[in-house]
Design a protein around this motif. Structure first.
Motif, mmCIF file in Angstrom:
data_model
loop_
_atom_site.group_PDB
_atom_site.id
_atom_site.type_symbol
_atom_site.label_atom_id
_atom_site.label_comp_id
_atom_site.label_asym_id
_atom_site.label_seq_id
_atom_site.Cartn_x
_atom_site.Cartn_y
_atom_site.Cartn_z
ATOM 1 N N THR A 482 0.820 -1.217 0.000
ATOM 2 C CA THR A 482 0.000 0.000 0.000
ATOM 3 C C THR A 482 0.853 1.267 0.000
ATOM 4 O OG1 THR A 482 -0.186 -0.205 2.412
ATOM 5 C CG2 THR A 482 -2.008 -1.043 1.108
ATOM 6 N N GLY A 483 2.153 1.122 -0.009
ATOM 7 C CA GLY A 483 3.030 2.281 -0.048
ATOM 8 C C GLY A 483 3.641 2.470 -1.427
ATOM 9 N N SER A 484 4.810 3.091 -1.462
ATOM 10 C CA SER A 484 5.498 3.392 -2.712
ATOM 11 C C SER A 484 6.919 2.853 -2.658
ATOM 12 C CB SER A 484 5.519 4.905 -2.943
ATOM 13 O OG SER A 484 4.217 5.450 -2.858
ATOM 14 N N LEU A 485 7.546 2.796 -3.803
ATOM 15 C CA LEU A 485 8.925 2.364 -3.917
ATOM 16 C C LEU A 485 9.874 3.562 -3.763
ATOM 17 C CD1 LEU A 485 8.353 0.115 -7.033
ATOM 18 C CD2 LEU A 485 8.967 -0.737 -4.760
ATOM 19 N N ILE A 486 11.112 3.290 -3.389
ATOM 20 C CA ILE A 486 12.167 4.309 -3.417
ATOM 21 C C ILE A 486 13.370 3.708 -4.131
ATOM 22 C CG2 ILE A 486 11.401 5.324 -1.251
ATOM 23 C CD1 ILE A 486 14.144 4.118 -0.115
ATOM 24 N N GLN A 487 14.212 4.566 -4.686
ATOM 25 C CA GLN A 487 15.468 4.099 -5.254
ATOM 26 C C GLN A 487 16.595 4.485 -4.321
ATOM 27 O OE1 GLN A 487 16.456 5.327 -9.300
ATOM 28 N NE2 GLN A 487 17.516 3.372 -9.587
ATOM 29 N N SER A 488 17.358 3.481 -3.914
ATOM 30 C CA SER A 488 18.468 3.708 -3.002
ATOM 31 C C SER A 488 19.701 4.142 -3.776
ATOM 32 C CB SER A 488 18.748 2.414 -2.226
ATOM 33 O OG SER A 488 19.916 2.521 -1.451
ATOM 34 N N ALA A 489 20.713 4.542 -3.034
ATOM 35 C CA ALA A 489 21.963 4.954 -3.652
ATOM 36 C C ALA A 489 22.644 3.807 -4.394
ATOM 37 C CB ALA A 489 22.902 5.508 -2.581
ATOM 38 N N ASP A 490 22.265 2.544 -4.073
ATOM 39 C CA ASP A 490 22.843 1.404 -4.785
ATOM 40 C C ASP A 490 22.141 1.129 -6.109
ATOM 41 O OD1 ASP A 490 20.432 0.271 -4.028
ATOM 42 O OD2 ASP A 490 21.304 -1.181 -2.640
ATOM 43 N N GLY A 491 21.154 1.986 -6.466
ATOM 44 C CA GLY A 491 20.437 1.842 -7.722
ATOM 45 C C GLY A 491 19.253 0.899 -7.665
ATOM 46 N N LYS A 492 19.120 0.168 -6.564
ATOM 47 C CA LYS A 492 18.008 -0.774 -6.422
ATOM 48 C C LYS A 492 16.774 -0.049 -5.889
ATOM 49 C CE LYS A 492 20.937 -4.287 -7.052
ATOM 50 N NZ LYS A 492 22.230 -3.709 -6.728
ATOM 51 N N LEU A 493 15.607 -0.625 -6.173
ATOM 52 C CA LEU A 493 14.361 -0.128 -5.613
ATOM 53 C C LEU A 493 14.043 -0.928 -4.351
ATOM 54 C CD1 LEU A 493 12.160 0.250 -8.826
ATOM 55 C CD2 LEU A 493 13.958 1.755 -7.945
ATOM 56 N N TYR A 494 13.527 -0.233 -3.354
ATOM 57 C CA TYR A 494 13.144 -0.891 -2.108
ATOM 58 C C TYR A 494 11.699 -0.545 -1.787
ATOM 59 C CZ TYR A 494 18.024 -2.103 -1.273
ATOM 60 O OH TYR A 494 19.276 -2.641 -1.387
ATOM 61 N N GLY A 495 11.004 -1.508 -1.194
ATOM 62 C CA GLY A 495 9.615 -1.289 -0.820
ATOM 63 C C GLY A 495 9.186 -2.266 0.248
ATOM 64 N N MET A 496 7.914 -2.170 0.615
ATOM 65 C CA MET A 496 7.358 -3.040 1.655
ATOM 66 C C MET A 496 5.968 -3.499 1.244
ATOM 67 S SD MET A 496 8.495 -0.967 5.115
ATOM 68 C CE MET A 496 7.653 0.567 4.686
ATOM 69 N N THR A 497 5.582 -4.643 1.762
ATOM 70 C CA THR A 497 4.194 -5.094 1.615
ATOM 71 C C THR A 497 3.526 -5.046 2.981
ATOM 72 O OG1 THR A 497 4.585 -7.460 2.020
ATOM 73 C CG2 THR A 497 4.910 -6.647 -0.241
ATOM 74 N N ARG A 498 2.247 -4.823 2.956
ATOM 75 C CA ARG A 498 1.512 -4.705 4.214
ATOM 76 C C ARG A 498 1.207 -6.066 4.825
ATOM 77 N NH1 ARG A 498 -3.713 -0.707 5.006
ATOM 78 N NH2 ARG A 498 -4.079 -1.132 7.206
ATOM 79 N N LEU A 499 1.053 -7.063 3.973
ATOM 80 C CA LEU A 499 0.715 -8.410 4.429
ATOM 81 C C LEU A 499 1.661 -9.418 3.787
ATOM 82 C CD1 LEU A 499 -3.169 -8.140 4.007
ATOM 83 C CD2 LEU A 499 -1.869 -7.830 6.126
ATOM 84 N N GLY A 500 1.435 -10.695 4.081
ATOM 85 C CA GLY A 500 2.226 -11.763 3.505
ATOM 86 C C GLY A 500 3.565 -11.922 4.190
ATOM 87 N N GLY A 501 4.379 -12.802 3.647
ATOM 88 C CA GLY A 501 5.663 -13.097 4.244
ATOM 89 C C GLY A 501 5.625 -14.360 5.069
ATOM 90 N N ALA A 502 6.775 -14.726 5.593
ATOM 91 C CA ALA A 502 6.948 -16.033 6.220
ATOM 92 C C ALA A 502 6.391 -16.138 7.639
ATOM 93 C CB ALA A 502 8.436 -16.386 6.241
#
Length: 838
Positions: A482-502
């Motif tokens: 439900t949020g947005s992505l960001i681009q880090s200084a390493d050139g990769k995009l980072y984000g989060m999910t509100r649900l799911g995961g282990a």
């Protein structure tokens, strides 16, 4: 050898970084809405640089449109035709075609209420004239349902009759064509007694005739299913209630004499109650049916009725977990002579079952358990010309809207053919777009995709091409961002999910590499230890670490502030929200101001339980509550703060203020002074903003509201901090998108000609303190150019005259912070130039 800090940046201004430019260019604001658009699933839109002239650039599209399907029929052309009770463009159901040979679904018609009815129940049937006939439960001229004709060869829909109460209303079953060529059906209510009617419809003359009024205790009331014609020429049916015991009856109707007779009264425990489906005649000449309740276990029964001697026999008691419960549909006989049916609930997973009943052996065998993902709550099966059984489930599947499936009795093979309301490319984006260094826009949707859990999307503004890049899949890599992505200084995009995961579905942190299209889950949230359900976005602070918040979890259950080190893949919880002192449930994101501190807001908690504005010092790990929202000056901020060029922080509260519809506010972080700047008032200016503001290159702040405005589905506005002036730019209107939520706008600058200042961009100087040399490299040779570096207060901090492709800033020359670059190109011919900071 000198150290080098590498930061890649395109010469385009982002949503967070304002800059006043003096060169000729085109500005565009881009955003997304969570609903509205072509299929009501959201849009990507853009406006001009002043927030006007909105155009939809991409509609999030729903395939297999429609929600909650009912039974269907195979027509003479071999295609299946059916209806859904909800969904479609108007939310009132659709008429669809499905080709079993190609597995292609096509929506043929959107029901719309008054004109052609709404909420169709039951199945279509094909009459001898080749047309399909059906009914809707609501809509039409009297809002009591309609009888309609649909020509599959021409795709022409014709409303034939409006139910009006006196002649019956709100039919729940299907029509049949009797041996006299007439169509017969029933309504669930209406008629002389309000208990429903039996009616006849003659297609050749378009004549509707009410034949029987149901009379409660004598011939029952509220029929839910359909009539059927037995080999004796009589029509048989059942009522859901009424009769001697008020548990429903079996009745016989003779169309030649117009006599309706009660043949059997259900009594509850012994022989079942409240039949909801229809009767069918098996090859042994007997009628078979089911009740939705009653019997030995109160879960319904299978029964047999002999029309020759009017004898009733209960054959099987449904028992819940083992063999299913609550059958709402009907039985059918397959080519193997066995009867097949489904239960609405029960079975191993509680979502219903497919079962087989052998009338010669009086044995029932459960054949398949629905599991939710493969559908839930089924009604009726149909035997198709290929010898397979087909059916739909009312709910379940990837999107909870039902599925269409195939079942082969000879091999006991179940195959889901498609999910209703599916969107392979994603639907319902709740966050915002971001501009990456490759010039593409990236974002996420909270639903849709191959697994129904959302996608990562890419949109190229230069070619208008949309591409799905990744499908979330729940346990393995998260769901529902439900949020947005960001681009880090390493050139990769980072984000989060509100649900799911282990760890039970509490969300994840992930990395996405746009150059390789590789997704990597980096961290699973796990409630108490490190928080759960992040709603906002990550930020990269001046120490190179990523920071974010969760809505819930942590030591107090109110959410946490955390740090994530992408280089070391280390997660550290930094602060537990605690209610009164620290606020509760932050829905937005953090931001770093020019003082190096992080600032954010919570939706609840604080002294007035209306949320707080807080500061977090990353150098000392110190949390400070700066302001308590109090209702009068706003409450419940769902978005994030931003720092404008005047150095002040600006944000919005979703509720409170003079009109209770939310506010725009200013916070002076140096003087610690909060000022309410504007009160939303619903229709004129919008209401309940749940996103964030951004400052565009014209110096104005732009934002959106979730609701309000002329159409009640939100507005796009600007606020000029220099004059304290609010201007509504436009009203969202469903077609152009609606109800943007947890969103902000971004600005793209596109040079349109010879420029005095060839480009401007934002430079973030990392780390703090600035200890490395920075090289600014241009993609084109510069001659007699001037670079100005300006801080967020508009003060020029450095001017460099140069020629060539590189400028070197030695370490120690600048403090950590956010700066703007303005380049005056001596050749005045730079267009769309990229600036790379290395």
């Amino acid at each position: 050898m000198k150290e080098i800090t590498k930061v890649i940046l395109i010469g385009i201004i982002t949503a967070f970084n304002p800059c006043n430019l003096s060169f000729a260019q085109t500005h565009q604001l881009w955003g997304m809405t969570s609903v509205g658009g072509q299929d009501g699933a959201g849009v990507i839109f853009k406006t001009d640089g002043s927030g006007n002239n909105e155009t939809v650039e991409h509609n999030f599209v729903i395939q297999n449109e429609g929600v909650n399907p009912d039974a269907f029929v195979q027509a003479f052309d071999g295609k299946f035709y059916g209806m859904t009770t909800a969904g479609g463009a108007n939310g009132m159901g659709v008429l669809f075609q499905y080709d079993p040979s190609t597995n292609i679904y096509t929506k043929q018609l959107d029901f719309d209420g008054t004109a052609n009815g709404s909420q169709p129940n039951g199945s279509l049937m094909q009459a001898t004239d080749g047309k399909l006939y059906g009914m809707t439960y609501q809509g039409g001229a009297n809002s009591m349902g309609v009888l309609f004709q649909y020509d599959p060869s021409t795709n022409i829909y014709t409303k034939k009759f409006d139910f009006d109460g006196t002649n019956g209303s709100k039919p729940l079953g299907s029509l049949i064509q009797a041996s006299d060529g007439k169509l017969y059906g029933m309504t669930s209510i209406g008629g002389a007694n309000g208990f429903g009617v039996i009616f006849q419809y003659e297609t050749s003359t378009n004549t509707y005739t009410k034949k029987v009024d149901f009379v409660d205790t004598t011939i029952g009331r509220s029929p839910n299913g359909s009539l059927m014609q037995a080999t004796d020429g009589k029509l048989y049916g059942m009522t859901f209630a009424g009769g001697a015991n008020n548990f429903g009856i079996i009745f016989q109707y003779d169309p030649s004499t117009n006599i309706c007779a009660n043949k059997f009264d259900f009594d509850g425990a012994a022989n079942g109650s409240t039949p909801s489906g229809s009767l069918m005649q098996a090859s042994d000449g007997k009628l078979y049916g089911m009740t939705s309740a009653g019997g030995a276990n109160t879960f319904g029964v299978i029964f047999r009725y002999n029309p020759t001697d009017s004898t009733y026999s209960k054959k099987f008691d449904f028992d819940g977990p083992a063999n299913g419960s609550t059958p709402y549909g009907s039985l059918m006989q397959a080519s193997d002579g066995k009867l097949y049916g489904m239960t609405y609930t029960g079975g191993q997973n509680g979502f219903g079952v497919i079962f087989q009943y052998d009338p010669s052996m009086n044995t029932e065998i459960k054949k398949y358990d629905f599991d939710g993902n493969n559908g839930s709550s089924p009604y009726d099966l149909m035997l198709a010309s290929d010898g397979k059984l087909y059916g739909t489930t009312n709910t379940g599947g990837l999107f909870g809207s039902g599925i269409l499936f195939q079942y082969t009795p000879s091999t006991n093979t179940f195959s889901k053919k498609f999910d209703f309301n599916i969107s392979q490319n994603g639907i319902t984006p709740y966050g915002s777009l971001m501009l990456a260094s490759d010039g593409k826009l990236y974002g996420m949707t909270s639903g849709g995709g191959a697994n129904g859990y959302g996608v990562i999307l890419q949109y190229d503004p230069s070619t208008n091409i949309y591409a799905k890049k990744f499908d979330f899949d729940s346990t393995a890599n998260g769901t529902t961002p439900t949020g947005s992505l960001i681009q880090s200084a390493d050139g990769k995009l980072y984000g989060m999910t509100r649900l799911g995961g282990a760890n039970g579905g509490f969300g994840v942190i992930f990395q996405y590499n746009p150059s390789t299209n590789i997704y990597t889950k980096k961290f699973d949230f796990n409630v108490t230890a490190n928080g759960r359900s992040p709603n906002g976005s990550l930020i990269q602070a001046s120490d190179g670490k990523l920071y974010g918040m969760t809505i819930n979890g942590g030591a107090n259950g109110y959410g946490v502030i955390f740090q994530y080190d992408p280089s070391a893949n280390i997660y550290t919880k930094k602060f537990d929200f605690d209610g009164y002192n620290g606020g509760t449930n932050p829905f937005g994101s953090l931001m770093q101001a020019t003082d190096g501190k992080l600032y954010g807001m919570t939706v609840g908690g604080g002294a007035n339980n209306s949320g707080v504005l807080f500061q977090y010092d990353i150098s000392t790990d110190t949390y400070t509550k700066e302001y308590d929202f109090n209702g009068t000056n706003g409450r419940n901020p769902y978005g994030s703060l931003m720092q404008a060029s005047d150095g002040n922080l600006y944000g919005m509260a979703s509720n409170g203020g003079a009109n209770g519809k939310g506010v725009i506010f200013k916070y002076d972080l140096f003087a610690n002074v909060y000022t309410n700047k504007f009160d939303f008032d619903s229709i004129p200016t919008g209401a309940n903003p749940q996103g964030s503001l951004m400052q565009a290159s014209d110096g104005k702040l732009y934002g959106v509201t979730k609701i309000g405005g002329t159409n009640g589905v939100g507005v796009l506005f600007n606020y000029d901090p220099s004059t304290s002036t609010y201007t509504k730019n436009f009203d969202f209107n469903n077609t152009l998108g609606a109800k943007p939520q947890f969103a902000y706008l971004i600005e793209i600058n596109i040079a349109t000609g010879i420029a005095e200042n060839s480009f401007a961009c934002t430079i973030n100087i990392y780390p703090n303190p600035f200890t490395s040399q920075t090289t600014i490299t241009f993609t084109q040779e510069q001659k007699n150019a001037t670079l100005k570096i300006i801080d967020v207060l508009g003060k020029e901090v450095k001017t460099i005259n140069f020629s060539g492709k590189q400028i070197i800033i030695e370490k120690g020359e600048m403090k950590a912070g956010i700066y703007f670059l303005q380049i005056n190109d001596g050749n005045k011919n730079a267009v769309n130039r990229k600036i790379v900071l290395q």
